[in-house]
Write a protein that holds these residues in place. Structure first.
Motif, PDB file in Angstrom:
ATOM      1  N   LYS A   1       0.858  -1.194   0.000  1.00 44.23           N
ATOM      2  CA  LYS A   1       0.000   0.000   0.000  1.00 44.23           C
ATOM      3  C   LYS A   1       0.886   1.232   0.000  1.00 44.23           C
ATOM      4  O   LYS A   1       0.994   1.914   1.001  1.00 44.23           O
ATOM      5  CB  LYS A   1      -0.883   0.004   1.247  1.00 44.23           C
ATOM      6  N   GLY A   2       1.527   1.487  -1.115  1.00 45.31           N
ATOM      7  CA  GLY A   2       2.389   2.675  -1.197  1.00 45.31           C
ATOM      8  C   GLY A   2       3.860   2.319  -1.034  1.00 45.31           C
ATOM      9  O   GLY A   2       4.234   1.144  -0.986  1.00 45.31           O
ATOM     10  N   GLN A   3       4.669   3.360  -0.962  1.00 48.28           N
ATOM     11  CA  GLN A   3       6.131   3.151  -0.992  1.00 48.28           C
ATOM     12  C   GLN A   3       6.868   4.030   0.006  1.00 48.28           C
ATOM     13  O   GLN A   3       6.523   5.196   0.193  1.00 48.28           O
ATOM     14  CB  GLN A   3       6.630   3.461  -2.417  1.00 48.28           C
TER      15      GLN A   3
ATOM     16  N   LYS B   1       4.164  -1.328   3.232  1.00 48.92           N
ATOM     17  CA  LYS B   1       4.597  -0.622   2.011  1.00 48.92           C
ATOM     18  C   LYS B   1       5.766  -1.322   1.330  1.00 48.92           C
ATOM     19  O   LYS B   1       6.553  -2.014   1.978  1.00 48.92           O
ATOM     20  CB  LYS B   1       5.079   0.793   2.371  1.00 48.92           C
TER      21      LYS B   1
END
Ligand SMILES: [Zn+2]
Length: 398
Positions: free
Chosen positions: A96-98, A157
């Motif tokens: 879920k994202g970086q 992430k």
């Protein structure tokens, strides 16, 4: 609500759970391996200006991450060492994202320095060129990932680690890469050395620049026709006296002529002189104001011409972009059993670039130690597992 604010409100329950996690005991047991890895990295000298040895160090570095199951890309670089980009995706659900972990593996020491400054561990300190700035930080990041995997902490992430090869010479070939990665990330963790014996994090950094002030005068025989000459050195001296008054150390604005040259011989009135100027400021606004003043300089002597080049090339890391991340790091440190301070640094790092894009950035997360760029450069061995644990928790709790 800014991205960094959003982050700050979540961690309470994570932090409570964290105290029971065995990350720190695991990392403490890894100290001999951490030191061995630091030795391996240090003996592979990686001077920013020498591509071949630096590439060899980069290969070794890439391999360390490959062995951990990360995806590693070598970003080819024509003149400088190659950059190493590592992607680690948490197992299971799609990330879920970086998050972005940033550092450099080049050092300021030319090849052969190791012979005079060998890697050694003595009295709880690991010495050697680049240990503190910043191979120790890279080792901590590597073992932070080991701890995350070993303890199955499941970060949410994707984590991108970027190890660049030209930070010590201005990041000319890596700046674009760094900025692209930062734009895709929710937070940036910079593994530059911490500050002072207690390892304060760097929550603000000055913007930094370099400019040239070149004076064109007119040469003439100093004895036969002094009236026909325009002395470029005298003009430069007058300009330096002028800009010296712009220093405002309380405000953190500085301009210094650090290298000057000019003239050819004593009986010739100098037709050219120049000064290399170092520029620093805490805020973008002060930076622009200083540049504006510089470019508006007018000659003090009739007939003299001024030429100005350069300016700020590293924007400041302003505290507003690091405050929320720092608050989080501070609470994590408390649960890990140590107190964490913050400091402002007059020098820039690659964190300046990422913060300037508005991406929350926390700098100085690397080694605790002393002597960056100096003969006694070293890291404190005891702090290595502690700082690796801090990074592991920052990555997991985000
Ligand atoms: Zn550095």
């Amino acid at each position: 609500m800014s991205r960094s604010d959003r982050g700050l409100h979540r961690p309470c329950y994570h932090l409570r759970a964290m105290a029971q996690l065995p990350v720190l005991p695991f990392l403490r047991k890894q100290v001999p391996h951490m030191l061995e890895t630091l030795r391996e990295l240090t003996v592979r000298e990686s001077p920013s200006l020498e591509k071949e040895p630096t590439d060899r160090c980069g290969e070794f570095l890439a391999d360390l991450w490959l062995r951990r199951g990360a995806t590693v890309g070598i970003v080819k670089n024509e003149k400088r060492g190659n950059h190493v980009r590592v992607v680690w995706n948490p197992p299971g659900a799609p990330p879920k994202g970086q998050l972005f972990v940033l550092g450099h593996y080049d050092t300021v020491y030319p090849s052969g320095t190791l012979a005079k400054m060998p890697f050694k561990v003595e009295g709880g300190k690991a010495y050697g060129p680049g240990t503190f700035d910043m191979k120790g930080g890279i080792v901590q990041a590597l073992f932070a990932l080991d701890a995350i995997r070993e303890e199955k902490l499941n970060p949410q992430k994707r984590i991108v680690f970027l190890w660049t090869s030209d930070e010590e010479i201005g990041s000319g070939t890596s700046r674009g890469l760094i900025e692209d990665e930062a734009r895709r990330s929710e937070a940036v963790f910079v593994l530059e050395p911490s500050l002072g014996p207690r390892g304060a994090l760097k929550t603000s950094r000055k913007g930094v620049g370099e400019a040239q002030l070149i004076v064109h005068g007119r040469a003439s025989h100093a004895g036969l026709a002094p009236e026909k000459g325009i002395n470029a050195i005298h003009e430069l001296a007058a300009q330096i006296a002028r800009i010296e008054k712009w220093n405002n150390l309380r405000r953190g604005v500085s301009i210094n002529a650090d290298v000057v040259s000019g003239g050819s011989r004593t009986n010739v009135i100098a037709d050219r002189a120049e000064a290399a100027l170092d520029l620093r400021a805490w805020s973008e606004a002060d930076m622009r104001a200083l540049e504006k003043r510089l470019y508006a300089l007018k000659p003090a002597r009739r007939g003299a011409k001024l030429e100005i080049r350069g300016g700020f090339d590293r924007p400041p890391l302003e505290r507003k972009h690091s405050a929320a991340l720092f608050a989080r790091a501070k609470s994590i440190a408390r649960t890990l059993g140590f107190s964490l301070g913050e400091a402002a640094a007059g020098g820039g790092s690659d964190g300046n670039f990422t913060a300037a894009l508005g991406v929350p950035t926390l700098d100085g997360l690397g080694a605790v130690g002393d002597g960056a760029h100096a003969k006694h450069e070293h890291v404190l061995v005891d702090a290595m597992p502690q700082r690796a644990a801090l990074l592991a928790h920052l990555l997991v709790a985000y």
